[in-house]
Design a protein around this motif. Structure first.
Motif, mmCIF file in Angstrom:
data_model
loop_
_atom_site.group_PDB
_atom_site.id
_atom_site.type_symbol
_atom_site.label_atom_id
_atom_site.label_comp_id
_atom_site.label_asym_id
_atom_site.label_seq_id
_atom_site.Cartn_x
_atom_site.Cartn_y
_atom_site.Cartn_z
ATOM 1 N N VAL A 125 0.855 -1.188 0.000
ATOM 2 C CA VAL A 125 0.000 0.000 0.000
ATOM 3 C C VAL A 125 0.893 1.241 0.000
ATOM 4 N N ARG A 126 0.569 2.204 -0.827
ATOM 5 C CA ARG A 126 1.355 3.436 -0.903
ATOM 6 C C ARG A 126 1.420 4.124 0.460
ATOM 7 N N LEU A 127 2.583 4.708 0.765
ATOM 8 C CA LEU A 127 2.826 5.303 2.079
ATOM 9 C C LEU A 127 1.838 6.421 2.388
ATOM 10 N N VAL A 128 1.647 7.327 1.445
ATOM 11 C CA VAL A 128 0.747 8.463 1.674
ATOM 12 C C VAL A 128 -0.682 7.973 1.888
ATOM 13 N N ALA A 129 -1.106 7.002 1.086
ATOM 14 C CA ALA A 129 -2.454 6.459 1.230
ATOM 15 C C ALA A 129 -2.629 5.809 2.598
ATOM 16 N N ALA A 130 -1.621 5.039 3.038
ATOM 17 C CA ALA A 130 -1.694 4.372 4.333
ATOM 18 C C ALA A 130 -1.804 5.380 5.469
ATOM 19 N N PHE A 131 -1.045 6.479 5.366
ATOM 20 C CA PHE A 131 -1.095 7.515 6.411
ATOM 21 C C PHE A 131 -2.442 8.233 6.419
ATOM 22 N N LEU A 132 -2.915 8.635 5.248
ATOM 23 C CA LEU A 132 -4.152 9.411 5.181
ATOM 24 C C LEU A 132 -5.357 8.599 5.635
ATOM 25 N N ILE A 133 -5.372 7.310 5.342
ATOM 26 C CA ILE A 133 -6.486 6.470 5.783
ATOM 27 C C ILE A 133 -6.595 6.508 7.308
ATOM 28 N N ARG A 134 -5.470 6.365 7.988
ATOM 29 C CA ARG A 134 -5.489 6.346 9.458
ATOM 30 C C ARG A 134 -5.807 7.727 10.023
ATOM 31 N N PHE A 135 -5.114 8.756 9.510
ATOM 32 C CA PHE A 135 -5.243 10.096 10.078
ATOM 33 C C PHE A 135 -6.630 10.693 9.811
ATOM 34 N N VAL A 303 -18.077 1.037 1.495
ATOM 35 C CA VAL A 303 -18.293 2.165 0.581
ATOM 36 C C VAL A 303 -17.037 2.474 -0.218
ATOM 37 N N LEU A 304 -15.897 2.547 0.470
ATOM 38 C CA LEU A 304 -14.651 2.919 -0.202
ATOM 39 C C LEU A 304 -14.218 1.880 -1.235
ATOM 40 N N THR A 305 -14.351 0.604 -0.916
ATOM 41 C CA THR A 305 -13.942 -0.417 -1.885
ATOM 42 C C THR A 305 -14.783 -0.339 -3.152
ATOM 43 N N ARG A 306 -16.062 -0.042 -3.001
ATOM 44 C CA ARG A 306 -16.922 0.080 -4.180
ATOM 45 C C ARG A 306 -16.577 1.320 -5.000
ATOM 46 N N LEU A 307 -16.303 2.423 -4.323
ATOM 47 C CA LEU A 307 -15.931 3.635 -5.037
ATOM 48 C C LEU A 307 -14.587 3.459 -5.737
ATOM 49 N N LEU A 308 -13.631 2.842 -5.053
ATOM 50 C CA LEU A 308 -12.302 2.681 -5.632
ATOM 51 C C LEU A 308 -12.300 1.679 -6.782
ATOM 52 N N ASN A 309 -13.203 0.717 -6.751
ATOM 53 C CA ASN A 309 -13.288 -0.235 -7.865
ATOM 54 C C ASN A 309 -13.761 0.422 -9.154
ATOM 55 N N LEU A 310 -14.340 1.621 -9.029
ATOM 56 C CA LEU A 310 -14.740 2.368 -10.220
ATOM 57 C C LEU A 310 -13.561 3.104 -10.853
ATOM 58 N N CYS A 311 -12.477 3.203 -10.101
ATOM 59 C CA CYS A 311 -11.294 3.922 -10.591
ATOM 60 C C CYS A 311 -10.483 3.032 -11.535
ATOM 61 N N SER A 312 -9.696 3.662 -12.354
ATOM 62 C CA SER A 312 -8.874 2.936 -13.323
ATOM 63 C C SER A 312 -7.691 2.255 -12.640
ATOM 64 N N ASP A 313 -7.101 1.284 -13.337
ATOM 65 C CA ASP A 313 -5.912 0.612 -12.818
ATOM 66 C C ASP A 313 -4.757 1.592 -12.664
ATOM 67 N N GLN A 314 -4.700 2.595 -13.546
ATOM 68 C CA GLN A 314 -3.641 3.603 -13.444
ATOM 69 C C GLN A 314 -3.757 4.388 -12.137
ATOM 70 N N PHE A 315 -4.998 4.686 -11.724
ATOM 71 C CA PHE A 315 -5.210 5.388 -10.453
ATOM 72 C C PHE A 315 -4.748 4.528 -9.283
ATOM 73 N N TRP A 316 -5.093 3.247 -9.307
ATOM 74 C CA TRP A 316 -4.667 2.337 -8.244
ATOM 75 C C TRP A 316 -3.143 2.288 -8.156
ATOM 76 N N GLU A 317 -2.493 2.135 -9.311
ATOM 77 C CA GLU A 317 -1.036 2.012 -9.328
ATOM 78 C C GLU A 317 -0.348 3.289 -8.864
ATOM 79 N N LYS A 318 -0.916 4.428 -9.209
ATOM 80 C CA LYS A 318 -0.266 5.705 -8.907
ATOM 81 C C LYS A 318 -0.461 6.139 -7.466
ATOM 82 N N TYR A 319 -1.649 5.894 -6.902
ATOM 83 C CA TYR A 319 -1.970 6.458 -5.595
ATOM 84 C C TYR A 319 -2.170 5.447 -4.467
ATOM 85 N N CYS A 332 3.394 -5.763 -13.935
ATOM 86 C CA CYS A 332 3.333 -4.310 -14.149
ATOM 87 C C CYS A 332 4.199 -3.896 -15.321
ATOM 88 N N LYS A 333 5.382 -4.540 -15.455
ATOM 89 C CA LYS A 333 6.266 -4.209 -16.570
ATOM 90 C C LYS A 333 5.616 -4.583 -17.894
#
Length: 346
Positions: A125-135, A303-319, A332-333
């Motif tokens: 899990v991306r560092l920023v995402a992990a921090f923001l989820i908790r905070f 709720v979040l898993t359903r919303l995030l599943n609407l996002c593209s794979d590029q969004f998942w990989e980037k954020y 990924c390569k």
């Protein structure tokens, strides 16, 4: 019989010890540098400075500014340290039971971030995402509890301190000894957990747990492969459940999106036994530190898993996620090479 015993000693025990050491050493490598860094910041007096940025936020959740220092200490260290400071400041703050419950709920969601966010990061899990989820999750939960208790007039009576711990200021040698004791305890717990998980798999209880929890897991977007490890984290703590998930993620046994969903739940709802009992000692009400927290976590993850599943794979990989196993990296390569070689996408 002798053949099965020989196989047990030659194959099962070595593989079991290897798995225990792999999980334990992964946690040690993550925790030791972060613990030392936090100790240095604590000795330099950085925690009160950092708390100045959080104190204004306390008004959002109906708490006095002094509780910002309690939350900052807990964010950077652990619930025990936050509790010690709370009992020093609480007599002058004149808190209600509702306010203590709001603070306790926030401490349960967001504590020990330098260590626990790194553990989540190592699982993919991306560092920023992990921090923001908790905070942000802790702030939102605190605001929801504050609004709920205030609107319904619940728990507005003055809080009574049911326990007053002895304030200790250990020197460096005592602190080092305490850390060694903690790491020994972690090794014992991990050994017991992995042995228990293997035993449950052997008698097929794990399959029964997955079958029973299948409706809830499907609602939350967590795959059956991550069931037992998620249960470990929810009941005993993110460090233990996260450590096991790191191993499974690196082995490629669990998909990255499933790892993220499991970690999302563990971020909001973990260590339901020990940490909940600790916060109850502060005078918090069980409604906010257990039942509402469980409901909030399940609804938020669904709720979040359903919303995030609407996002593209590029969004998942980037954020949100990144590859941690060799298979994931090669995948990924291959995806990247395909995108660059596709004239339509170029």
């Amino acid at each position: 019989m002798s053949l099965s015993l020989t196989q047990f000693y030659r194959q099962t025990i070595p593989s079991l010890l290897k798995e225990i050491w792999s999980v334990y050493w992964t946690l040690v490598k993550l925790m030791v540098p972060v613990i030392i860094l936090v100790k240095v910041l604590e000795e330099l007096g950085a925690i009160p400075v950092i708390s100045q940025f959080l104190e204004p936020m306390m008004s959002w959740v109906g708490l006095p500014e002094s509780m910002g220092l309690v939350w900052t200490t807990t964010l950077l260290t652990n619930i025990y340290a936050g509790m010690l400071l709370f009992f020093q400041l609480a007599p002058e703050a004149n808190l209600t039971v509702a306010q203590v419950t709001v603070l306790g709920g926030m401490l349960l969601i967001a504590h020990g971030l330098p260590v626990e966010v790194r553990i989540v990061q190592q699982a993919g899990v991306r560092l920023v995402a992990a921090f923001l989820i908790r905070f942000i999750g802790a702030l939102i939960y605190g605001a929801v509890l504050f609004w709920l208790y205030q609107a319904l007039g619940w728990l507005q009576e003055p809080a009574e301190l049911v326990w007053q711990p002895e304030v200790q200021n250990p020197d460096l040698v005592q602190w080092c000894w305490q850390q060694l004791e903690s790491f020994v305890m972690i090794l014992l717990v991990i050994t017991a957990l992995i042995c228990l998980l293997r035993f449950l798999r052997w008698i097929h209880v794990e399959r029964l747990m997955i079958w029973l929890l299948q409706p809830v897991l499907k609602l939350l977007g967590i795959s059956p492969a991550a069931t037992s490890l998620t249960i470990v984290g929810v009941t005993l703590g993110l460090s233990f459940g996260g450590g096991l998930l790191i191993q499974e993620a690196r082995a490629g046994h669990i998909k990255r999106k499933d790892i993220f969903s499991a970690m999302l739940l563990l971020a909001l709802c973990h260590s339901m036994i020990e940490d909940t009992l600790l916060v109850l000692l502060m005078g918090a009400d069980i409604s906010g530190v257990l039942w509402f927290r469980l409901i909030f976590s399940l609804v938020a993850v669904a709720v979040l898993t359903r919303l995030l599943n609407l996002c593209s794979d590029q969004f998942w990989e980037k954020y949100l996620i990144y590859p941690v196993s060799p298979d994931q990296r090669s995948s990924c390569k291959d995806t990247t090479q395909t995108q660059h070689s596709d004239p339509a996408q170029a």
